[in-house]
Enzyme design. Sequence first.
Site, PDB file in Angstrom:
ATOM      1  N   GLU A   1       0.885  -1.089  -0.062  1.00  0.00           N
ATOM      2  CA  GLU A   1      -0.179   0.059   0.021  1.00  0.00           C
ATOM      3  C   GLU A   1       0.747   0.952  -0.069  1.00  0.00           C
ATOM      4  O   GLU A   1       1.882   1.310   0.701  1.00  0.00           O
ATOM      5  CB  GLU A   1      -0.814  -0.072   1.156  1.00  0.00           C
ATOM      6  CG  GLU A   1      -2.287   0.982   1.095  1.00  0.00           C
ATOM      7  CD  GLU A   1      -1.756   2.490   1.071  1.00  0.00           C
ATOM      8  OE1 GLU A   1      -2.405   3.147   0.178  1.00  0.00           O
ATOM      9  OE2 GLU A   1      -0.854   3.024   1.649  1.00  0.00           O
TER      10      GLU A   1
ATOM     11  N   SER B   1       3.353   1.245   9.994  1.00  0.00           N
ATOM     12  CA  SER B   1       4.374   1.249   9.276  1.00  0.00           C
ATOM     13  C   SER B   1       5.485   2.509   9.282  1.00  0.00           C
ATOM     14  O   SER B   1       6.422   2.806   8.581  1.00  0.00           O
ATOM     15  CB  SER B   1       3.780   1.476   7.657  1.00  0.00           C
ATOM     16  OG  SER B   1       3.206   0.077   7.427  1.00  0.00           O
TER      17      SER B   1
ATOM     18  N   CYS C   1      -5.658   4.777   4.664  1.00  0.00           N
ATOM     19  CA  CYS C   1      -5.362   3.584   3.985  1.00  0.00           C
ATOM     20  C   CYS C   1      -6.627   2.637   3.682  1.00  0.00           C
ATOM     21  O   CYS C   1      -7.511   2.429   4.682  1.00  0.00           O
ATOM     22  CB  CYS C   1      -4.595   2.595   4.851  1.00  0.00           C
ATOM     23  SG  CYS C   1      -4.193   0.889   4.095  1.00  0.00           S
TER      24      CYS C   1
ATOM     25  N   ARG D   1      -0.743  -4.503  10.335  1.00  0.00           N
ATOM     26  CA  ARG D   1       0.620  -4.342  10.353  1.00  0.00           C
ATOM     27  C   ARG D   1       1.309  -4.079  11.719  1.00  0.00           C
ATOM     28  O   ARG D   1       2.407  -3.805  11.554  1.00  0.00           O
ATOM     29  CB  ARG D   1       0.662  -3.288   9.236  1.00  0.00           C
ATOM     30  CG  ARG D   1       0.508  -3.884   8.178  1.00  0.00           C
ATOM     31  CD  ARG D   1       0.081  -2.567   6.824  1.00  0.00           C
ATOM     32  NE  ARG D   1      -0.215  -3.468   5.596  1.00  0.00           N
ATOM     33  CZ  ARG D   1      -1.561  -3.879   5.511  1.00  0.00           C
ATOM     34  NH1 ARG D   1      -2.250  -3.812   6.550  1.00  0.00           N
ATOM     35  NH2 ARG D   1      -1.678  -4.228   4.321  1.00  0.00           N
TER      36      ARG D   1
ATOM     37  N   HIS E   1      -7.704   2.517  10.905  1.00  0.00           N
ATOM     38  CA  HIS E   1      -7.943   4.021  11.543  1.00  0.00           C
ATOM     39  C   HIS E   1      -9.492   4.481  12.006  1.00  0.00           C
ATOM     40  O   HIS E   1      -9.180   5.328  12.772  1.00  0.00           O
ATOM     41  CB  HIS E   1      -7.242   4.715  10.144  1.00  0.00           C
ATOM     42  CG  HIS E   1      -5.927   4.388   9.886  1.00  0.00           C
ATOM     43  ND1 HIS E   1      -4.883   4.872  10.726  1.00  0.00           N
ATOM     44  CD2 HIS E   1      -5.228   3.918   8.952  1.00  0.00           C
ATOM     45  CE1 HIS E   1      -3.842   4.379  10.292  1.00  0.00           C
ATOM     46  NE2 HIS E   1      -4.019   3.868   9.190  1.00  0.00           N
TER      47      HIS E   1
ATOM     48  N   CYS F   1      -5.954  -1.833   5.069  1.00  0.00           N
ATOM     49  CA  CYS F   1      -6.030  -2.221   6.426  1.00  0.00           C
ATOM     50  C   CYS F   1      -7.445  -1.139   6.781  1.00  0.00           C
ATOM     51  O   CYS F   1      -7.489  -0.449   7.547  1.00  0.00           O
ATOM     52  CB  CYS F   1      -4.882  -1.915   7.279  1.00  0.00           C
ATOM     53  SG  CYS F   1      -4.269  -0.418   7.190  1.00  0.00           S
TER      54      CYS F   1
ATOM     55  N   CYS G   1      -0.557   4.934   5.435  1.00  0.00           N
ATOM     56  CA  CYS G   1      -0.549   4.967   6.814  1.00  0.00           C
ATOM     57  C   CYS G   1       0.389   5.892   7.363  1.00  0.00           C
ATOM     58  O   CYS G   1       0.305   6.540   8.201  1.00  0.00           O
ATOM     59  CB  CYS G   1      -0.587   3.821   7.398  1.00  0.00           C
ATOM     60  SG  CYS G   1      -2.098   2.614   6.829  1.00  0.00           S
TER      61      CYS G   1
ATOM     62  N   CYS H   1       2.709  -0.344   4.613  1.00  0.00           N
ATOM     63  CA  CYS H   1       1.353   0.300   4.423  1.00  0.00           C
ATOM     64  C   CYS H   1       1.935   1.808   4.273  1.00  0.00           C
ATOM     65  O   CYS H   1       1.893   2.444   5.617  1.00  0.00           O
ATOM     66  CB  CYS H   1       0.446  -0.103   5.380  1.00  0.00           C
ATOM     67  SG  CYS H   1      -1.324   0.679   4.973  1.00  0.00           S
TER      68      CYS H   1
END
Lengths: 420, 576, 142, 365, 220
Positions: B14, B510, B61, B487, B68, B64, B558, B555
């Site tokens: 991502e 990330s 994102c 993640r 968030h 995922c 993010c 990701c």
Amino acid sequence: MSEPSIERGLQALRAEIDAPVAAFFSSCVHCGLCAQACPFYLETGDPKYTPVLKLEPLRRVWEREFTLWGRIKAGLGLSPKVTDALLAEWEELLYDSCTMCGRCSLVCPVGNDLQYMIRKAREGMVASGHAPEGLIGAAVRAVQTGSPMGLQWKTLEVQIRHVESSTGLTVPVDVPDVEYLVLLSSMEIINFPEYLEAIARIFDHAGVGWTLSTDCFEATNAGVQIGSKDIAATLVQRIVDAAVKLRVKNVISPECGHAYTAVRWEGPNLIGRPYPFHVYHIIEVLDALRAAGRLRTEGKETDRLSLHDPCNLARKSGVIQEQRNLMDLVAENFVDLEEHGRYQWCCGAGGGVSSNERADALRRAAFKRKKAQIEAVEPERMVTMCATCRTQLEEGLEEFNMDIPVVGLTEMLAEHLVEK
Amino acid sequence: MTERVVVDPITRIEGHLRIEAELSGDTIIGAYSSGTMVRGIETILRGRDPRDAWAFTQRICGVCTLVHGIAAVRAVEDALGYEIPANAQLIRNLMIGAQFVHDHVMHFYHLHALDWVDIVSALQADPKQTSALAQSISDYPKSSPGYFADVQRRLKGFVEGGQLGIFANGYWGHPAYRLPAEANLMAVAHYLEALAWQRDAARLLTIFGGKNPHPNFVVGGVTSPIDLDSDSALNAKRLAQVRTIIDGMQTFVDQVYLPDTLAIAGFYKDWAERGEGLGNFLCYGDLPAGAALDPATFLFPRGVILDRDLSRLHDVDLHADDEIQEFIAHSWYDYSAGNDQGLHPYDGETNLSYDARGGVAPPYRQLDVAQGYSWLKSPRWKGRSVEVGPLARVLMLYASGHEQTRGLVDSALARLDLPVEALFSTLGRTAARTLETKVIADALDGWYDALIGNVRAGELATFNDRLWEPATWPREARGAGFMEAPRGALGHWIVIEDGRIANYQAVVPSTWNAGPRDPDGVPGAYEAALQDNTQLVDAQQPLEILRTIHSFDPCIACAVHLSDPHTGESIDIRVT
Amino acid sequence: MTGGSVSDPATMPAAGGPDWDAAKAILNEVRHALRHFVATGESTLIDLRAQPFAPGDLERLLAWLGRGEVEARVEALGPTRVWESAVPGVWLVDHRDGDDQRLTLQIEVAEFPEILRSPAQDIEQAVAILDARLGAAADGGP
Amino acid sequence: MAASKTLGERLRERGVSRRGFLKYCAATASLMALPPSMAPAIAAALERARRPSVIWLSFQECTGCTESLTRSFSPTIEDLILDVVSLDYHHTLQAASGEAAERAREEAMRAHWGEYLLVVDGSLPGPRANPGYSTIAGISNLQMLEEALAGAAAVIAIGTCAAFGGLPQARPNPTGAVSVSDIVTDKPVINVPGCPPVPMVITGVLAQYLVFGQLPELDEYRRPRAFYGQAIHDRCYRRPFYDKGLFAETFDDEGARAGWCLYRLGCKGPSTYNACATMRWNGGTSWPVEAGAPCLGCSEASFWDAGGFYRALSVPAEIDGARILAAGAVGAVVGGAAVALTRRRVRAGEQAREPVTVDELEQRQ
Amino acid sequence: MSDPMAFLLWVKGPMFNWALAIFALGTLARLLEIFLLGRRPNYAEPRGGEWGPGLRTVLTRSVADPGTFQRAPFDVLVGWIWHVGFLIALLLFIPHIELIQALIGLGWPGLPNPVVDAATAVTLVALVATLIHRLRHPVKRHLSTAEDYLIWTVTFLPLITGYLAYHRLIGPYPLALGLHILAAEIFLIVLPFTKLTHIFTAFIARWYNGAIFGRKGVQS
């Protein structure tokens, strides 16, 4: 002292503007319903007689000078000025075609009291020199002679003698400390002398202490009609002086409409202080006597009678039930006009119109509304309690060849008193 | 003499990630991880209704896609002391769990597998042998020779068609690919199978959140009411559908994902010795058992492991000033109080400063790694660079004695004949992802049963309206919303003033993993892992870099922070 | 409404109520299509997937239409199920893919649904196919 | 090159029967929101259709649009990438990375110059923004887009970010983000907004291009009318409750459970043009309103700045109480000042008013 | 501003604040202009109160006396119809209640949309009839100024745009809704500077009327 002028007129108008006026003008949406309450519009069909339109000069002064928005508009040239020509044009609308009967004030959906504002608008007309001749004459005579018709005490004195001789009673004059000071109107003295006799008999019957005053017998107020508070105040002051001098408790306004509103409602404000006495219309006094059981009557009128409520008495002063109580006392076949009381229709003569010869045609036209009302009920006689109304009714009915005599309520009552 | 290898774009992730690696011979001696795209979501959030924050942050994102959203509603709920009904917490658990299973499977097959599986080689496979291989490792019913022959025929038609599409220019035939053709064919079949499977798995979020990606959330509970008598609410039919979806997830994990992982891992055991990196691991913990977000009841425990020491777990305080901090020594940002210090997220700033902080004007060949080289910040826990993610979680579970995890880890290691230290590696990271998927897929049962139990008992509440109206809020409030995202540890920090967002900071997995070096030159997890025993067979085809980077499941959208309108960098261009 | 042979009214979902509005619109469309079909012989297809059904609406509609005497299953790129409703000439065609996911659900107002008809091009080759099979049978020898 | 095989040929090679092909066409018509009677025309077109090369550029995005694409049930992502299009560059899905990935893009552009379909998701920092805000392979998004545009037959902007600027462009637009349409001036653009778009709308638009080789009919926002022709509200099964005045007041009250209208909870359905209410999400499983969530309006331009998500559509975006109060206060001051002036005027008028005397009247007479 | 959504956001955002601010400013100024003029003291002996009769008239003047109703049934009936219809549409349409609640924090139950819709349709017809009446009736035609037609227009516009937007007769919806909101904003802006102020001042005027009459013992 300067001449009447447009500037003086505008100053007079400015001085009249207050919160109600601003609220009223802010609210008018030109619905035109006031026209439906105005005999002058209804009987002529001419839309220029729409009541709110008669206020245009006052409205313009308010808009141009008393609103921020209007001042901006005026600055941009979007708001027309009040000119002398405008006032000249409006003289007919404010005097000839308005009796200040106040019927429009009662039906306006937004609640504008138009009559309140007409009265104010006339101040500006007088100050700018746009009052009708007839009213000016009446005002001048009233101030100079004490009577709008130029009547002198000696004329009244003749009347007094006549009453005393025909009734055997004494008419009290300048008696101090009595209960009532009785005022009269010149028109009564001339046209309806029966009134004084009736008063003398009733008060004698009821044992009421009263008096006339040689200083002031005239109750009418040409100043109110023409729309000059200065003149009106002069005239009111005479009454107050007489009453104070004789130390009476009450002052009785005669069978005259505007006299009552002038003394009762405007007077204290014209002189700028409350009275040391009360003011009553004769009908109020009579009804109070009736209620107190001091009037004993016998027999009743049997013909079909109906009643004309004077605007000043009924709509503008709330005296409505009193006259009906008295009618019930002496009449068994009394029928009300369809719209009566506070919704009655004006006879067409009040507010100075009867003193304004120029307005004769309009006055007669306006009467047609009353005539139609009377026709609908088909009375044999009409009863009223205002000399102006009575004169207008008599003249009007005669003009239309309607054989319906008009009588004063006080006189009629006097005729049914139980003899002592 | 060192050589610089640049991989940009890193695909099958991502977001926008760039890796620059310094080679000495064939060995990586220095690696630099750079996020190359910034949007400014934290700045955009300022002044908005905190109840809306989830929708904004969710768009950090789309992969995922719920994390968030959850972190944002939890941040607001933490700030306000807002309790949510038990059903809402269970539904959120189910959604989080489903997201994990969905995301991990997709990561494995669609993002990571092509690092290990040679598509072209699958054309040479014998479908019968492939069938035998498949049947030897799993009971999965789609394992007939005909099935694999069909897949192969379709693949063949595709390759012979000459338009390779997404498979064009892969490092096919690279010597680091070690699977036999049959295993490659099986993996290709499951690549396609997983694409179909994930569509069904995604439906769980759709039932509870209306759509996927980007399902809906609400502060104070969940949007979907429960009413067995209503067509328009969660009713018996809907709940049965959820059960079916969970069954489908569990079947796929048990019969495809887990066996495939172990089978493929068997060919790449050398990757158990490289790609570890930091040896420090952080978990916020997640998946509570009750209505409250109480760490004591979490399925994933909270804690920090330092220097591989599984015997000592350190506690984490998200609110403490001196624990979690973000540094920008090598990031394209400015801090108003100086660029060498760390800021706790409550006080966090994100002032974009590309040119002044060492950003190279595009088009560029190489970043200036001595200065700023990433839109990512460098988060640190008590000054330590830590790794977050599946490996961190599995280590926490293992260290805290989670029975199922211990069983899974031990049997997998036994099967692969690897020591427990093998976990600290690229292969360990990828395997940990699979193992925790199994743990979560099984845990779905418990939450589902608890939800059904509540409904049977007549406990239907899914939303608490007590603090819904901003008028009921204190003038000032601050809170931290955390969760374990697929993640890794994810935290959102919100400062609310007068019912509006005064400051918002997200410190995401990330960022922990992919962030650049801190002021002391300590690298982030990616950088450290790449520097750990990585040799490139062919610098022109740096497949090894992809393997380690993908093992983290990057990701990047993010991870990138946002700008602040107070700086001169802010540009407001609006074309209408 | 659509005719006399629908299911027992007592078991029908109550008409009226907001949930039922969308289905009512469909039934009206079916009625027009039937009239059109009787008058001109032209068939009509209605795609039910494009309707704003409330949860449960589709089930109610299908229950309302009921089941007639004919059912068929076609295997082409996954199963397609076809059945005649209790209203003659009103067919339901349920196309699904290999994973048994619904692709479309159509109402077809016709004598019989198009999907059941053998494609003309295939029939052109029918004799050749039959010959080939006969040949194969002869070679193999039963 | 064997790439020139038509879809009809490919399907038959895969053993798909004519009947199956007919069914495929029926499904395709449904997918494109076309009347089922269009199936024969689609069949005829598909017989001739070739796999177009697609280059998919991802800029300031979240990958949600790609994720959405993978959720399409018909055509599925597998069918799409194996049969329908040649997806020659796509960050999230492609095997190649780094230089190899970039080479794939360049090769596809070269091989299909003037013919490839350019798909973009995400906004991009505009010409006046710092190009460093978003780069791929060291190249700014703007440069990459402009290069790819030159050889594109048409551009499809997937998602609200690409179509309208989306989240990056939300106030205060920190990175100077612009939409694709802001950059593209001389190529046809199809906007497929949504955050993300409904999966089957993405594939439907791609299928439409494949089938008819041309752009679908677009509305004034360049959105395909077939999918964006009607507002959510107009096709919402909860609409009858709106009309009856039955509204959910919170997320778990009687109304919410009975499925009443979500207008008061901020549903933007009336002003949002999208296909959610009919196509629904994830294979017809549900959609936000069905799950009790008010529509966010995500397929509309500026929806992020359109007021709170829980504010009813009729409620102003940002009520600036301070400004209104201030205005009221100014009004009071202005009014007061006006009145002070006015009152002075009244008093002045009273003082200036000269009493009317009888003598004056008489003179006039 | 060619973009309908941007237009909608503009009318819902900055423009709305401006309109409300101008409305608040203008109305306050106008009300102060009226109230601070005050009344002169009244020395006449009262026969009745002011407050009671004033408030009574505020209510009772809404109903025409029988005679007026007989003489001008159209004015009375149609006036009532569209005032009530306008108020129903303004105050009992759920989206409007939401708006009011957001503005002042007060809400109340609304009416089902078809009822509001019908009321709006009737109101529109009544307003058109009012306009025709104004153009044809001698008194009204004589009285009417450009301002009267202006306020008719600004009253009609929010209703017609609302009706069109609700029925989605003009599109796209953001444009229709934006036009409706803009029309309402024009109404708000124009209100303090035209006789639309009667929305507030009519009640003040009625009170004064009732008070002036009430003091004399007349129920007005």
